[in-house]
Scaffold this active site. Structure first.
Site, PDB file in Angstrom:
ATOM      1  CE  LYS A  60      -4.049  -2.083   2.150  1.00 35.53           C
ATOM      2  NZ  LYS A  60      -5.065  -2.015   3.194  1.00 35.53           N
TER       3      LYS A  60
ATOM      4  NE  ARG B 101       4.664  -7.273  17.324  1.00 36.44           N
ATOM      5  CZ  ARG B 101       4.640  -8.110  16.305  1.00 36.44           C
ATOM      6  NH1 ARG B 101       4.445  -9.392  16.525  1.00 36.44           N
ATOM      7  NH2 ARG B 101       4.801  -7.684  15.065  1.00 36.44           N
TER       8      ARG B 101
ATOM      9  CE1 TYR C  62     -11.311 -10.949   4.559  1.00 33.32           C
ATOM     10  CE2 TYR C  62     -10.571  -8.769   5.222  1.00 33.32           C
ATOM     11  CZ  TYR C  62     -10.466  -9.879   4.398  1.00 33.32           C
ATOM     12  OH  TYR C  62      -9.492  -9.908   3.445  1.00 33.32           O
TER      13      TYR C  62
ATOM     14  N   GLY D 256      -0.072  -0.476  12.360  1.00 32.76           N
ATOM     15  CA  GLY D 256       0.371  -0.681  10.979  1.00 32.76           C
ATOM     16  C   GLY D 256      -0.498   0.095  10.001  1.00 32.76           C
ATOM     17  N   GLY D 257      -0.522  -0.390   8.755  1.00 31.65           N
ATOM     18  CA  GLY D 257      -1.212   0.326   7.674  1.00 31.65           C
ATOM     19  C   GLY D 257      -2.667   0.612   7.984  1.00 31.65           C
TER      20      GLY D 257
HETATM   21  P1  NAP Z   1       0.526  -4.250   9.121  1.00 29.31           P
HETATM   22  O1  NAP Z   1       0.795  -2.956   8.446  1.00 29.31           O
HETATM   23  O2  NAP Z   1       1.494  -5.378   8.948  1.00 29.31           O
HETATM   24  O3  NAP Z   1       0.405  -3.952  10.707  1.00 29.31           O
HETATM   25  C1  NAP Z   1       0.122  -4.988  11.601  1.00 29.31           C
HETATM   26  C2  NAP Z   1       0.097  -4.427  13.018  1.00 29.31           C
HETATM   27  O4  NAP Z   1      -0.246  -5.514  13.874  1.00 29.31           O
HETATM   28  C3  NAP Z   1       1.415  -3.874  13.513  1.00 29.31           C
HETATM   29  O5  NAP Z   1       1.186  -2.781  14.356  1.00 29.31           O
HETATM   30  C4  NAP Z   1       2.000  -5.051  14.289  1.00 29.31           C
HETATM   31  O6  NAP Z   1       2.783  -4.654  15.395  1.00 29.31           O
HETATM   32  C5  NAP Z   1       0.764  -5.699  14.843  1.00 29.31           C
HETATM   33  N1  NAP Z   1       0.985  -7.127  15.035  1.00 29.31           N
HETATM   34  C6  NAP Z   1       1.250  -8.056  14.083  1.00 29.31           C
HETATM   35  N2  NAP Z   1       1.380  -9.277  14.650  1.00 29.31           N
HETATM   36  C7  NAP Z   1       1.192  -9.106  15.977  1.00 29.31           C
HETATM   37  C8  NAP Z   1       1.228  -9.973  17.097  1.00 29.31           C
HETATM   38  N3  NAP Z   1       1.448 -11.284  16.938  1.00 29.31           N
HETATM   39  N4  NAP Z   1       0.997  -9.465  18.319  1.00 29.31           N
HETATM   40  C9  NAP Z   1       0.773  -8.140  18.482  1.00 29.31           C
HETATM   41  N5  NAP Z   1       0.748  -7.255  17.462  1.00 29.31           N
HETATM   42  C10 NAP Z   1       0.949  -7.735  16.235  1.00 29.31           C
HETATM   43  O7  NAP Z   1      -0.898  -4.821   8.729  1.00 29.31           O
HETATM   44  P2  NAP Z   1      -2.222  -3.983   8.364  1.00 29.31           P
HETATM   45  O8  NAP Z   1      -2.263  -3.666   6.915  1.00 29.31           O
HETATM   46  O9  NAP Z   1      -2.351  -2.860   9.314  1.00 29.31           O
HETATM   47  O10 NAP Z   1      -3.340  -5.106   8.585  1.00 29.31           O
HETATM   48  C11 NAP Z   1      -3.671  -5.555   9.892  1.00 29.31           C
HETATM   49  C12 NAP Z   1      -4.912  -6.438   9.849  1.00 29.31           C
HETATM   50  O11 NAP Z   1      -6.021  -5.692   9.342  1.00 29.31           O
HETATM   51  C13 NAP Z   1      -4.783  -7.660   8.946  1.00 29.31           C
HETATM   52  O12 NAP Z   1      -5.339  -8.736   9.625  1.00 29.31           O
HETATM   53  C14 NAP Z   1      -5.635  -7.328   7.740  1.00 29.31           C
HETATM   54  O13 NAP Z   1      -6.211  -8.464   7.149  1.00 29.31           O
HETATM   55  C15 NAP Z   1      -6.714  -6.458   8.371  1.00 29.31           C
HETATM   56  N6  NAP Z   1      -7.322  -5.518   7.419  1.00 29.31           N
HETATM   57  C16 NAP Z   1      -8.681  -5.519   7.326  1.00 29.31           C
HETATM   58  C17 NAP Z   1      -9.291  -4.654   6.446  1.00 29.31           C
HETATM   59  C18 NAP Z   1     -10.784  -4.665   6.328  1.00 29.31           C
HETATM   60  O14 NAP Z   1     -11.298  -4.084   5.354  1.00 29.31           O
HETATM   61  N7  NAP Z   1     -11.505  -5.245   7.242  1.00 29.31           N
HETATM   62  C19 NAP Z   1      -8.533  -3.756   5.659  1.00 29.31           C
HETATM   63  C20 NAP Z   1      -7.148  -3.787   5.800  1.00 29.31           C
HETATM   64  C21 NAP Z   1      -6.542  -4.670   6.688  1.00 29.31           C
HETATM   65  P3  NAP Z   1       4.297  -4.068  15.252  1.00 29.31           P
HETATM   66  O15 NAP Z   1       4.128  -2.650  14.793  1.00 29.31           O
HETATM   67  O16 NAP Z   1       4.808  -4.185  16.610  1.00 29.31           O
HETATM   68  O17 NAP Z   1       4.982  -4.926  14.247  1.00 29.31           O
END
Ligand code: NAP
Length: 295
Positions: A80, A165, A237, A142-143
């Protein structure tokens, strides 16, 4: 799922529009199913595929967009941010959030949009959730947390607590929110540091993948911090009802799945690509029922 190398248009792009989501991994994406359902329901002559794509393959996708072989794309993890340098224009929201999940083409220019924040916004609206005067606890940084923070700020949220974290991304999220909404109060905390006043009536938004399929037995929020007066939105989801939302439901808290957000970001992308309110023509309840089976 379609392999990156195999993009073909069959020479009929003028008739059938071609859309796709790119990312890695991509096999789990619900987006092709969602978009195909909408195309079928509304009789739109278009296709939507999932394209496995790593960062150094982005230029080839961009070329497919510029040549008209693709008419628009969605972007998911981890691309992204990486797509941004290839674009001609960013919408003001994508610029503010610093992430693009939708690309459209207008007058030969590639335009980057962020419809994740719109998806979250609509999910809040549809569930009648007010954030003014509420403590918004964002779990993860994160994103998606950036889009969620932006949406909450646009909804007049005044008090945020970020729980994450690692500190670097936490601080980045805090600075992003403050740069756009300088009057909000943001604390960075651990669960154990929160008192009952902060937890009472809080809106908790899980923005981590913790609890996602296949690791469905995990929750990012220890149960002892859940209270019935809270609203809990799990951005995940798949599964439709995560362990976090099950725990919230069991004590009587209001819980929302990530599916409405996913649907609304997709519909917002369609509105942009087609230049008309496709989102108003689709029955949300029926689409959600259809997708729940595949979560
Ligand atoms: P990302 O940029 O990789 O960020 C993930 C975040 O989660 C980071 O802050 C990370 O912490 C934390 N994290 C990851 N593994 C963890 C663990 N085991 N314990 C504690 N914290 C943890 O991912 P993202 O794009 O934000 O996406 C996150 C989630 O949102 C995904 O599951 C994705 O499928 C979902 N999502 C849903 C939608 C929707 O439309 N419903 C849209 C986008 C994303 P650190 O910063 O410490 O690494």
């Amino acid at each position: 799922m379609r392999e990156f190398k195999n993009i073909t248009t069959g020479g009929s792009t003028a008739v059938m529009k071609q859309f796709a989501v790119i990312g890695n991994p991509i096999g789990h994406s619900l987006s092709p199913r969602l978009h195909k359902y909408v195309f079928q329901q509304l009789g739109i002559n278009a296709t939507y595929s999932a394209i496995q794509c790593i960062e150094n393959q982005i230029p080839e996708i961009i070329e497919q967009l510029r040549s008209g072989q693709l008419n628009g794309i969605n972007i998911t993890l981890p691309l992204k941010r990486s797509v941004i340098p290839y674009l001609d224009v960013l919408s003001k929201h994508a610029q503010a959030i610093g992430a693009v999940n939708c690309i459209s083409i207008k007058n030969g220019k590639l335009i980057g949009h962020n419809t994740d924040w719109i998806g979250f916004q609509k999910a809040l609206e549809n569930a009648n959730i007010q954030v003014d005067g509420v403590t918004c606890i964002i779990v993860g940084a994160g994103g998606v947390a950036h889009s969620v923070g932006y949406s909450l700020g646009m909804n007049n949220a005044k008090k945020f607590i970020i729980i994450n974290r690692t500190s670097k991304r936490t601080e980045d999220l805090k600075q992003l929110i403050l740069s756009i909404f300088p009057n909000v109060k943001i604390d960075i905390a651990k669960w154990s540091e929160l008192d009952s006043k902060a937890l009472y009536q809080a809106l908790i938004v899980n923005c981590t993948p913790v609890g996602m399929t296949p690791r469905v037995d995990y929750s990012p929020v220890p149960e002892k911090y859940l209270v019935p007066s809270q609203t809990i939105i799990d951005i995940i989801y798949s599964p439709f009802r995560t362990k976090l939302n099950q725990a919230g439901q069991s004590i009587g808290a209001k819980t929302i799945s990530g599916l409405p957000m996913l649907i609304h970001q997709a519909l917002a992308s369609l509105d942009i690509w087609f230049g008309e309110p496709i989102s108003e023509k689709i029955q949300m309840g029926e689409l959600q029922n259809f997708l729940e089976k595949y979560c």
